[in-house]
Design a protein around this motif. Structure first.
Motif, PDB file in Angstrom:
ATOM      1  N   LEU A 290      -5.020  12.114  -0.284  1.00 15.47           N
ATOM      2  CA  LEU A 290      -4.228  11.031   0.287  1.00 15.47           C
ATOM      3  C   LEU A 290      -4.499  10.823   1.775  1.00 15.47           C
ATOM      4  O   LEU A 290      -4.268   9.725   2.295  1.00 15.47           O
TER       5      LEU A 290
ATOM      6  N   ALA B 118       0.831  -1.206   0.000  1.00 15.01           N
ATOM      7  CA  ALA B 118       0.000   0.000   0.000  1.00 15.01           C
ATOM      8  C   ALA B 118       0.863   1.253   0.000  1.00 15.01           C
ATOM      9  O   ALA B 118       0.588   2.218  -0.726  1.00 15.01           O
ATOM     10  N   ARG B 119       1.924   1.248   0.811  1.00  9.37           N
ATOM     11  CA  ARG B 119       2.804   2.421   0.856  1.00  9.37           C
ATOM     12  C   ARG B 119       3.553   2.592  -0.471  1.00  9.37           C
ATOM     13  O   ARG B 119       3.775   3.721  -0.922  1.00  9.37           O
TER      14      ARG B 119
ATOM     15  N   ILE C 288      -0.653   7.064  -6.425  1.00  7.71           N
ATOM     16  CA  ILE C 288      -1.926   7.718  -6.117  1.00  7.71           C
ATOM     17  C   ILE C 288      -1.757   9.230  -6.147  1.00  7.71           C
ATOM     18  O   ILE C 288      -2.572   9.957  -6.736  1.00  7.71           O
ATOM     19  N   ALA C 289      -0.702   9.716  -5.524  1.00  8.73           N
ATOM     20  CA  ALA C 289      -0.459  11.161  -5.477  1.00  8.73           C
ATOM     21  C   ALA C 289      -0.328  11.735  -6.891  1.00  8.73           C
ATOM     22  O   ALA C 289      -0.905  12.792  -7.204  1.00  8.73           O
TER      23      ALA C 289
ATOM     24  N   ARG D  80       1.507   4.507  -2.861  1.00  9.46           N
ATOM     25  CA  ARG D  80       1.120   5.867  -2.478  1.00  9.46           C
ATOM     26  C   ARG D  80       1.621   6.938  -3.456  1.00  9.46           C
ATOM     27  O   ARG D  80       0.856   7.840  -3.828  1.00  9.46           O
TER      28      ARG D  80
ATOM     29  N   PHE E 197      -6.774   7.995   2.264  1.00 11.26           N
ATOM     30  CA  PHE E 197      -6.087   6.722   2.090  1.00 11.26           C
ATOM     31  C   PHE E 197      -5.245   6.400   3.323  1.00 11.26           C
ATOM     32  O   PHE E 197      -5.275   5.271   3.832  1.00 11.26           O
ATOM     33  N   ASP E 198      -4.490   7.373   3.807  1.00 10.46           N
ATOM     34  CA  ASP E 198      -3.639   7.152   4.982  1.00 10.46           C
ATOM     35  C   ASP E 198      -4.472   6.797   6.206  1.00 10.46           C
ATOM     36  O   ASP E 198      -4.092   5.915   6.996  1.00 10.46           O
TER      37      ASP E 198
ATOM     38  N   THR F  84      -8.607   3.849  -5.493  1.00  9.49           N
ATOM     39  CA  THR F  84      -8.595   3.002  -4.301  1.00  9.49           C
ATOM     40  C   THR F  84      -9.615   1.869  -4.354  1.00  9.49           C
ATOM     41  O   THR F  84      -9.514   0.914  -3.572  1.00  9.49           O
TER      42      THR F  84
END
Length: 337
Positions: A317, A265-266, A272-273, A269, A320-321, A286
């Protein structure tokens, strides 16, 4: 530096093309879990490529997605050849012809599984596509349609298309009932017949024969790989994406990129950004991660948080976090075990 492996090696395991599921976002996420598997686009029709605008809407992808195959839907040999050439220009590693989709909508345009009743048209299309490109041209089909219910029916189709130069066939081990069953029912109701695909490989050892349909575990993959050349998994790989984290080690003999679900997932990231900066909506990205923590403590809260907040205006984000923080992180050793 990324090592680019031959497409013939990548094909050992593939994630099946699935409409609305194997989008560019899903494929990029899959790459945080497996470097080696062959990924496929959703089926893209020749009409969309030739007449749609912008073309990037249908053909755009991120370089991380390689090895990557474009699946085409169509039956006109000239249009398919033109689209195959476009796919090669865009950098795809393979172009695949859909001869397996059973939906009424595509049948009406002579696309998908109905083409199994027209092996001459498929052969003409394959011949034209191969003349237009240097990348592999492959076919994904069913074991039969409607009253085609014998090994000989499948072998007749395969032989005619192979004579046109196709060397790679991925066979969904179910018939498609074009009359009387919905597309959803066609994914479950017709019984699986793996032995027919195994026998096809035994009778045509010179061809690459892959198998698809109902496969859910890497152990099942190994079982089939003793009898055919490749395996393809669809729904299970999407709904339980952590399955992909074991593919590189189990089927290619090398470590995969993800040591834990949180690490995957990280790793996703930054993608996604970047996509959010380009104007993509968070939930469009997501939604492909909702099954990442399937069966894990906190997994339901992770799904619920993204489902509730990621579609809202301005979702970023932090959403998501926050969802990720709802799942207890376990050590990589425990995760892999």
């Amino acid at each position: 530096m990324t090592v680019k492996h031959p497409i013939s090696e990548a094909r050992r395991f593939a994630v099946a093309p699935m409409m609305d599921w194997t989008t560019r976002e899903q494929r990029a996420f899959a790459r945080t879990l497996t470097r080696r598997a062959l990924l496929y686009t959703e089926m893209v029709t020749t009409g969309a490529i030739l007449h749609g605008s912008p073309r990037s809407r249908f053909l755009g992808y991120n370089e991380v997605e390689h090895p990557l195959a474009l699946q085409l839907g169509g039956s006109d040999a000239g249009e398919l050849a033109e689209c195959a050439a476009i796919a090669e220009e865009w950098g795809y590693d393979e172009v695949n012809l859909n001869v397996g989709c059973p939906s009424d909508r595509v049948q009406n345009n002579l696309i998908g599984a109905c083409l199994m009743g027209y092996p001459d048209k498929v052969a003409a299309a394959v011949r034209a596509m191969r003349e237009a490109v240097s990348i592999p041209v492959t076919v994904k089909c069913r074991i039969g349609i409607d009253d085609q219910d014998e090994d000989a029916d499948l072998e007749h189709f395969i032989s005619q298309v192979a004579d046109a130069g196709c060397e790679v066939f991925i066979v969904h081990a179910r018939k498609a009932w074009l009359q009387g069953l919905s597309p959803k029912q066609n994914r479950d109701v017709p019984p699986l017949n793996y032995p027919r695909v195994h026998r096809l490989k035994a009778s045509r050892p010179e061809l690459h024969i892959g198998i698809n349909g109902g496969i859910k575990t890497l152990e099942e993959c190994r079982h089939h790989l003793a009898r055919v050349d490749s395996v393809m998994i669809g729904r299970e790989a999407y709904q339980n994406p952590w399955l992909l984290a074991g593919v590189d080690q189990a089927l290619y003999g090398e470590p995969g990129p993800a040591i834990s679900r949180h690490a995957a997932a990280r790793a996703f990231r930054p993608y996604i950004a970047k996509r959010l900066e380009e104007g993509a909506k968070l939930n469009h990205i997501t939604r492909h991660l909702l099954g990442l923590f399937q069966g894990q403590k906190g997994g339901r809260r992770f799904r619920r948080h993204l489902s509730e907040y990621a579609h809202r205006d301005g979702a970023d984000l932090k959403i998501f976090d926050d969802a990720l923080s709802l799942v207890p992180e376990i050590t990589p050793v425990a995760e892999i075990a």
